[in-house]
Design an enzyme around this catalytic site. Structure first.
Site, PDB file in Angstrom:
ATOM      1  CG  LEU A 263      -2.186  -0.898   1.095  1.00  0.00           C
ATOM      2  CD1 LEU A 263      -2.966  -0.966   2.247  1.00  0.00           C
ATOM      3  CD2 LEU A 263      -3.203  -0.429  -0.259  1.00  0.00           C
ATOM      4  NE  ARG A 267      -1.558   4.235   2.295  1.00  0.00           N
ATOM      5  CZ  ARG A 267      -1.551   3.552   3.256  1.00  0.00           C
ATOM      6  NH1 ARG A 267      -0.305   3.544   4.122  1.00  0.00           N
ATOM      7  NH2 ARG A 267      -2.638   3.269   3.932  1.00  0.00           N
ATOM      8  CG  PHE A 405      -8.684   3.753  -5.058  1.00  0.00           C
ATOM      9  CD1 PHE A 405      -9.406   2.640  -4.689  1.00  0.00           C
ATOM     10  CD2 PHE A 405      -8.473   4.214  -6.607  1.00  0.00           C
ATOM     11  CE1 PHE A 405     -10.062   1.952  -5.751  1.00  0.00           C
ATOM     12  CE2 PHE A 405      -9.346   3.534  -7.455  1.00  0.00           C
ATOM     13  CZ  PHE A 405      -9.981   2.677  -6.887  1.00  0.00           C
ATOM     14  CD  GLU A 406      -3.710   1.794  -3.317  1.00  0.00           C
ATOM     15  OE1 GLU A 406      -3.776   1.001  -2.474  1.00  0.00           O
ATOM     16  OE2 GLU A 406      -3.612   1.572  -4.590  1.00  0.00           O
ATOM     17  N   GLY A 407      -6.352   3.406   1.362  1.00  0.00           N
ATOM     18  CA  GLY A 407      -6.641   4.015   2.774  1.00  0.00           C
ATOM     19  C   GLY A 407      -7.239   5.567   2.592  1.00  0.00           C
TER      20      GLY A 407
END
Length: 596
Positions: A263, A267, A405-407
């Site tokens: 991740l 990011r 997305f992505e956290g």
């Protein structure tokens, strides 16, 4: 503050270390080969993606996989794959450049990113030799497409709470997986899935490489989404899915670590993609403003429109500067680790992990810059911006997912501060010494020093003071709230915003200073203006975030003293930002595109 060699700088250290422009990479330094790779990507979008956007959004059967095949034939899927597996073996910043350019490709960009990133990299970085030999060459060419199965109905941000189970078969040859995954990008056509499950009653996830042909895999129909309609997004069900024991990825219970490290890469590459999408939207907005006539003049002649164009460009310029600065830091860390004898795969992960703070910052700043740009793009189009027949419709809807997305951006803001504080507690990052020095400075008479009217002197002073403001607020929060700080999410997000503005503004300054050193001040008037516009925003934003944080935990004489300090550290000389915006907008309008 000391100057540190770029090859030894640590993640998060930007807040306490002075960086010189010689120590950063700027996008203007890409070499001819990298520019050719970028042009190949642009040509692919023009030839294959843009003419088919409506067909892509209707998810025409077989279209997206065929586009992935064509991208594979051109080598776009294998830019960062080592040559021994059929890729080009290019460095991290080159892969960022690909993400940047392809980021303007709407749903196709999402499909490619999921395949080349979270779908492929877990095997490349964590797989054993046999796994890499079997899967990576086919993933590099696009013969096999990949998806990543982490999220579940009840486990999103809390990824390690997933309920999907894996149990060893009686004969010991397979793990039998049962569970449900959702929001799986490329799910409808993927051949290979990276699946996270808990073996028996394990506390942590384990990762598995699962082929569609293993059996026991079913799916719900495609999700109906607000945006990125052309990307395949499915719920995936594993019903007694047999996975050979040799397809466990890495070690038992190492899945959560794999997910977190992959991740980090996702990011910063999302930020790169957001930059590319932003530039495309700015181009479209400028074109329209030059063509749209109101009151017998193009709307690009009006100050309100020019204000918007300049602000859009300034945000993109600043985030782009920070993105490639961080990308080079990752490349430098990788080179140092490999030179020290570390395995290349482990070095890739370690170097990205080292700059996880910057990856989190950039994910937030890139996605929010894009959201700002598309929103202003709709506004420039006026009534036509709200029409589904006009180009801003797709751009506006597609952009919104990036803050999730992505956290989520909220999680990434919290992570930014959490990671820095944890590194400080481990002794990896000395935040308290400079924070204590700033606290002591508040008790002293300000040293105004001698006037310095050299180029960048004002900006360097501002950056130095914004760092002090951030350290003052963060240090005071840690001392006052101690262990309860982790529960004070609003304060943590205030501090994250302060640190993030420092990083991005400093990056814009360093890029501009390096450009001036190469081309001269006269040739860089546009970039100087973009930097100065962003500095106005950064100073105001740091003051606002600092004030909100201090008001939340300080009181009495302590509060009054720190508010005096905050005003001192966020002071800037009067500056006619209106005129600078107008000059930037005139350059954009004359070029009829984003030209920086």
């Amino acid at each position: 503050m000391e100057t540190t060699d770029k090859k030894t700088i640590k993640g998060g250290e930007f807040l306490i270390t002075e960086t010189t422009y010689q120590d950063v990479f700027i996008p203007e330094e890409f070499d001819e080969e990298q520019k050719m790779i970028a042009q190949t990507c642009r040509d692919f979008l023009v030839a294959e993606v843009y003419p088919n956007l409506d067909r892509i959004d209707t998810q025409e059967e077989g279209l997206m996989p065929s586009l992935m095949d064509k991208a594979g034939e051109l080598g776009i899927l294998g830019v960062s794959i080592p040559e021994e597996y059929g890729g080009f073996g290019k460095n991290f910043n080159t892969s960022m450049l690909v993400a940047d350019v392809i980021g303007a490709g709407h749903s196709f960009a999402v499909a490619l990113s999921a395949h080349t990133g979270i779908g492929t990299l877990p095997i490349l970085y964590y797989g054993n030799i046999a796994q890499k030999d079997k899967y990576i060459p086919k993933l590099a060419t696009g013969e096999w497409k990949a998806a990543y199965c982490l999220t579940e109905p009840n486990s999103g941000s809390d990824a390690n709470s997933g309920k999907t189970k894996a149990k060893l078969s009686a004969d010991g040859k397979h793990y039998v997986i049962n569970g449900q995954k959702m929001w799986i990008t490329n799910g409808g056509f993927a051949d290979v899935f990276i699946v996270f499950a808990k073996i028996d009653d394990d506390k942590n996830l384990t990762a598995f490489i699962v082929e569609r042909d293993f059996g026991g895999i079913t799916m719900n129909p495609e999700e109906h989404k607000m945006g990125i309609k052309g990307s395949s997004t499915r719920q995936v069900f594993f019903n007694d899915c047999p996975v050979p024991v040799e397809n466990m990825l890495s070690e038992r219970e190492n899945g959560f670590k794999i997910a977190v490290n992959i991740l980090n890469i996702g990011r910063i590459k999302l930020a790169a993609a957001a930059i590319g999408a932003s530039k495309s939207v700015i181009d479209t907005a400028i074109n329209y403003s030059n063509e749209r006539i109101q009151f017998e003049r193009p709307i690009s002649k009006y100050g309100a429109i020019r204000h918007k164009l300049a602000e859009m460009a300034s945000k993109v310029y600043a985030v782009e500067s920070a993105n490639y600065r961080a990308g080079q830091n990752i490349d430098d860390a990788y080179d140092a680790l490999v030179s020290g004898g570390m395995d290349a795969g482990k070095a890739k992960l370690k170097s990205t992990e080292q700059f996880a703070v910057e990856c989190a910052i950039l994910k937030v700043w890139g996605s929010e810059a894009l959201d700002f740009v598309v929103d202003e793009g709709v506004q420039i189009y006026g009534g036509m911006g709200f029409s589904a027949e006009a180009p801003m419709d797709r751009a506006y809807r597609d952009a919104r997912i990036n803050r999730i997305f992505e956290g989520t951006n909220e999680i990434n803001r919290l992570l930014t501060v959490d990671m820095m504080l944890k590194r400080a507690m481990k002794g990896e990052l000395d935040l308290m010494t400079p924070a204590t020095a700033v606290a002591a400075e508040l008790m002293s008479i300000p040293d105004f020093g001698e006037e310095d009217d050299t180029l960048f002197a004002a900006e360097k002073k501002i950056i130095k003071n914004l760092k002090k403001a951030t350290l003052m607020v963060a240090g005071a929060a840690v001392q006052k709230l101690m262990m309860s700080l982790s529960k004070e999410q609003e304060i943590l997000m205030n501090i994250a915003d302060m640190a993030s503005y420092v990083y991005v503004a400093e990056s814009a300054m360093l890029r501009t200073e390096k450009l001036v050193s190469i081309k001269g001040e006269k040739e860089c008037e546009g970039q100087l203006s973009l930097m100065r516009i962003y500095f106005v925003e950064a100073v105001d934003a740091v003051q606002k975030a600092g004030k909100e944080a201090l008001w939340a935990f300080a009181e009495g004489d302590e509060l009054r003293m720190m508010m005096v300090g905050l005003r001192r550290f966020t002071k800037a000389e009067p500056f006619n930002v209106k005129n600078v915006r107008q000059n930037v907008a005139q350059q954009l309008i004359a070029a009829n595109r984003y030209c920086y």
